[in-house]
Design a protein around this motif. Structure first.
Motif, PDB file in Angstrom:
ATOM      1  N   THR A 126      12.374  26.933   3.390  1.00 18.60           N
ATOM      2  CA  THR A 126      13.452  26.911   4.384  1.00 18.60           C
ATOM      3  C   THR A 126      14.725  26.321   3.787  1.00 18.60           C
ATOM      4  N   LEU A 127      14.570  25.184   3.107  1.00 15.93           N
ATOM      5  CA  LEU A 127      15.751  24.493   2.563  1.00 15.93           C
ATOM      6  C   LEU A 127      16.386  25.291   1.430  1.00 15.93           C
ATOM      7  N   VAL A 128      15.556  25.859   0.589  1.00 13.36           N
ATOM      8  CA  VAL A 128      16.084  26.621  -0.548  1.00 13.36           C
ATOM      9  C   VAL A 128      16.947  27.787  -0.051  1.00 13.36           C
ATOM     10  N   ALA A 135      23.133  25.322  -1.380  1.00 15.77           N
ATOM     11  CA  ALA A 135      24.247  25.789  -2.203  1.00 15.77           C
ATOM     12  C   ALA A 135      23.712  26.208  -3.560  1.00 15.77           C
ATOM     13  N   PRO A 136      24.272  27.296  -4.112  1.00 17.50           N
ATOM     14  CA  PRO A 136      23.794  27.748  -5.422  1.00 17.50           C
ATOM     15  C   PRO A 136      23.914  26.630  -6.465  1.00 17.50           C
ATOM     16  N   GLY A 137      22.890  26.468  -7.256  1.00 18.90           N
ATOM     17  CA  GLY A 137      22.922  25.466  -8.321  1.00 18.90           C
ATOM     18  C   GLY A 137      22.732  24.042  -7.843  1.00 18.90           C
ATOM     19  N   SER A 138      22.483  23.859  -6.544  1.00 11.33           N
ATOM     20  CA  SER A 138      22.318  22.486  -6.058  1.00 11.33           C
ATOM     21  C   SER A 138      20.886  22.006  -6.293  1.00 11.33           C
ATOM     22  N   THR A 139      20.642  20.771  -5.901  1.00  6.38           N
ATOM     23  CA  THR A 139      19.358  20.139  -6.183  1.00  6.38           C
ATOM     24  C   THR A 139      18.518  20.015  -4.915  1.00  6.38           C
ATOM     25  N   LEU A 140      17.239  20.299  -5.077  1.00  2.00           N
ATOM     26  CA  LEU A 140      16.283  20.039  -3.995  1.00  2.00           C
ATOM     27  C   LEU A 140      15.584  18.722  -4.312  1.00  2.00           C
ATOM     28  N   THR A 141      15.654  17.808  -3.355  1.00  2.00           N
ATOM     29  CA  THR A 141      14.993  16.518  -3.529  1.00  2.00           C
ATOM     30  C   THR A 141      13.830  16.441  -2.559  1.00  2.00           C
ATOM     31  N   CYS A 142      12.687  16.055  -3.062  1.00  2.00           N
ATOM     32  CA  CYS A 142      11.519  15.956  -2.200  1.00  2.00           C
ATOM     33  C   CYS A 142      10.872  14.602  -2.450  1.00  2.00           C
ATOM     34  N   ARG A 143      10.797  13.818  -1.385  1.00  3.65           N
ATOM     35  CA  ARG A 143      10.325  12.447  -1.530  1.00  3.65           C
ATOM     36  C   ARG A 143       9.077  12.252  -0.668  1.00  3.65           C
ATOM     37  N   HIS A 149       0.814  -1.210   0.000  1.00  6.25           N
ATOM     38  CA  HIS A 149       0.000   0.000   0.000  1.00  6.25           C
ATOM     39  C   HIS A 149       0.846   1.258   0.000  1.00  6.25           C
ATOM     40  N   GLU A 150       2.129   1.063  -0.126  1.00  5.40           N
ATOM     41  CA  GLU A 150       3.020   2.211  -0.047  1.00  5.40           C
ATOM     42  C   GLU A 150       3.366   2.675  -1.453  1.00  5.40           C
ATOM     43  N   SER A 151       3.190   3.977  -1.714  1.00  3.02           N
ATOM     44  CA  SER A 151       3.688   4.460  -2.989  1.00  3.02           C
ATOM     45  C   SER A 151       4.613   5.637  -2.738  1.00  3.02           C
ATOM     46  N   ILE A 152       5.635   5.711  -3.556  1.00  2.00           N
ATOM     47  CA  ILE A 152       6.661   6.733  -3.365  1.00  2.00           C
ATOM     48  C   ILE A 152       6.716   7.631  -4.590  1.00  2.00           C
ATOM     49  N   VAL A 153       6.723   8.916  -4.335  1.00  2.00           N
ATOM     50  CA  VAL A 153       6.883   9.894  -5.410  1.00  2.00           C
ATOM     51  C   VAL A 153       8.087  10.752  -5.050  1.00  2.00           C
ATOM     52  N   GLU A 154       9.013  10.863  -5.962  1.00  2.00           N
ATOM     53  CA  GLU A 154      10.183  11.687  -5.663  1.00  2.00           C
ATOM     54  C   GLU A 154      10.332  12.771  -6.720  1.00  2.00           C
ATOM     55  N   ILE A 155      10.564  14.000  -6.276  1.00  2.00           N
ATOM     56  CA  ILE A 155      10.749  15.129  -7.190  1.00  2.00           C
ATOM     57  C   ILE A 155      12.156  15.674  -6.978  1.00  2.00           C
ATOM     58  N   ARG A 156      12.860  15.876  -8.070  1.00  2.00           N
ATOM     59  CA  ARG A 156      14.173  16.518  -7.976  1.00  2.00           C
ATOM     60  C   ARG A 156      14.148  17.765  -8.847  1.00  2.00           C
ATOM     61  N   THR A 157      14.564  18.864  -8.276  1.00  2.00           N
ATOM     62  CA  THR A 157      14.513  20.114  -9.016  1.00  2.00           C
ATOM     63  C   THR A 157      15.643  21.025  -8.542  1.00  2.00           C
ATOM     64  N   GLU A 158      15.892  22.065  -9.290  1.00  2.00           N
ATOM     65  CA  GLU A 158      16.890  23.031  -8.844  1.00  2.00           C
ATOM     66  C   GLU A 158      16.435  23.636  -7.517  1.00  2.00           C
ATOM     67  N   ALA A 159      17.403  23.841  -6.614  1.00  2.00           N
ATOM     68  CA  ALA A 159      17.047  24.359  -5.289  1.00  2.00           C
ATOM     69  C   ALA A 159      16.795  25.863  -5.351  1.00  2.00           C
ATOM     70  N   GLY A 160      15.735  26.243  -6.014  1.00  2.00           N
ATOM     71  CA  GLY A 160      15.338  27.647  -6.099  1.00  2.00           C
ATOM     72  C   GLY A 160      13.856  27.751  -5.847  1.00  2.00           C
ATOM     73  N   ALA A 196      15.398  17.491   0.974  1.00  2.00           N
ATOM     74  CA  ALA A 196      16.806  17.720   1.305  1.00  2.00           C
ATOM     75  C   ALA A 196      17.491  18.559   0.234  1.00  2.00           C
ATOM     76  N   VAL A 197      18.512  19.290   0.677  1.00  2.00           N
ATOM     77  CA  VAL A 197      19.357  20.060  -0.244  1.00  2.00           C
ATOM     78  C   VAL A 197      20.811  19.896   0.193  1.00  2.00           C
TER      79      VAL A 197
END
Lengths: 254, 143
Positions: free
Chosen positions: B59-61, B65-73, B10-21, B86-87
């Motif tokens: 908060t995380l953005v 670090a400039p140009g780094s990635t924001l990951t949201c799971r 019953h567990e589903s995982i969605v992960e988004i990765r985007t520029e940390a802006g 996380a960033v």
């Protein structure tokens, strides 16, 4: 309305004269101003009929005045109809269009707007019954709609502007209680060490936004409970909170 | 609906990765609200989660670090969504980069049923990841 009308009768010959002038006539502008100014109470009266639907009255009067100007420009006295019977629907139409078009920050199909109204009603009825905010499945059951459509409708509700037809703050209702609750929330704020940072930001908020923010984050009420206290829907509380947080975040960053 | 002993199914995982802006935060919070709606969260809980994710990402953005990635799971299990964002921290940020004595943290604590700071080992030795984990239940507590 005839020339014997005590309030507007003197404008009837002016309307006739205005309609007879050609587009480039130098007398047109002054005459138009005089007629529009003369009929302004009519526009204001119509605007007031649409008050308490979440739009500021000044905005409505402005929109109604635009409708009045259209009516003056388009009125053809030769056709034999009375100015009021032409102007009133024109002005009301303009105000209605204002609600219909500008109430939504993006284009939303008619079907979803209707559903928005139905969902809003169902949400407040269910919240009363359940004592908490309903789930999408519960709304779907109440409206006899597929859950997928309710989710679509809820999503469209996000596009609706903060002030809407059915979510106007009922001004007096429960205000004493809100005052008491905010008092308690203020006391809570005292224990927060960053009071000095927060207080100036809070002071800049409009009273309603401040109340809602305090009740949620220092009074620990749910959005549904706040909606009941303040007299707006849960969805409206949700939007106001989101906007307020974003606004405060921007100011902290400045 | 019957309870299944096999929770994982019953567990589903969605992960988004985007520029940390800030530009993609509205998209991330819309995903959060959509997942909560489809998981039949009550409307208060949907709205709370949307705002909590907004606050978390903002908060995380601000410390990324400039140009780094924001990951949201997002991990969706019955009646609960867990969010881990996380960033990579900007240089000069300490382990206390996510301040927990701010109004923003107060907001997160109110909106989420559970919230904490995550310290994660960096993907390369120089950079340190920092994150926020929060849990939101499908039915809002009446306090």
């Amino acid at each position: 309305m005839s020339e014997s009308d005590p309030e507007y009768g003197h404008l009837v010959p002016l309307l006739r004269e205005f309609a007879s002038l050609t587009d480039g006539d130098p007398r047109r502008d002054a005459l138009r101003d005089e007629i529009v100014t003369g009929f302004l109470p009519v526009a204001a009266h119509i605007a007031r009929r649409f008050a308490h639907r979440g739009e500021p009255l000044e905005d409505l009067v402005q929109v109604a005045t635009v409708g009045l100007i259209h009516a003056v420009d388009r009125f053809e006295p030769d056709r034999g109809s009375d100015f009021f019977s032409f102007a009133v629907p024109t002005i009301s139409g303009e105000v209605r269009r204002h609600f219909r078009d500008l109430g939504w920050s993006m284009r939303v199909p008619r079907r979803l707007k209707d559903m928005h109204v139905a969902i809003n009603t169902a949400v407040s009825e269910l919240a009363q019954q359940l004592g908490r905010a309903p789930r999408p499945s519960e709304i779907a059951q109440r409206l006899d709609l597929p859950v997928a459509e309710v989710l679509e409708g809820l999503e469209a509700a996000e596009a609706y502007r903060s002030s809407s037809l059915d979510e106007m703050l009922s001004s007096e209702q429960g205000s004493a209680t809100v005052g008491e609750l905010v008092g308690a929330a203020d006391a809570e704020l005292d224990r927060v060490e960053f009071r000095q940072v927060l207080q100036p930001l809070l002071d800049e908020l409009p009273p309603r936004e401040r109340t809602i923010l305090m009740l949620r984050f220092f009074g620990n009420l749910t959005q549904t409970q706040i909606g009941e206290q303040v007299g707006v829907s849960q969805m409206h509380v949700s939007r106001l909170l989101g906007q307020t947080l974003e606004r405060m975040r921007k100011q902290i960053e400045l | 609906m019957s309870a299944s002993p096999d929770r994982a199914s019953h567990e589903s995982i969605v992960e988004i990765r985007t520029e940390a802006g800030p530009a993609m935060i509205p998209t991330i919070r819309a995903v959060a609200a959509d997942l909560a709606g489809r998981a039949d969260f009550d409307l208060d809980a949907i709205s709370d989660l949307r705002m909590a994710v907004d606050e978390t990402c903002a908060t995380l953005v601000s410390i990324a670090a400039p140009g780094s990635t924001l990951t949201c799971r997002f991990t969706v299990v019955p009646d609960m969504i867990e969010v881990e964002a996380a960033v990579t921290m900007a240089s000069g940020q300490g382990t206390d980069a996510v301040a927990t004595d701010t109004f923003g943290w107060r907001v997160l604590q109110t909106l989420a049923d559970n919230v904490g700071v995550l310290e994660l080992p960096g993907t390369d030795s120089a950079a340190t990841q920092v994150g926020i984990r929060l849990v939101k239940r499908a039915v809002t507590d009446q306090r």
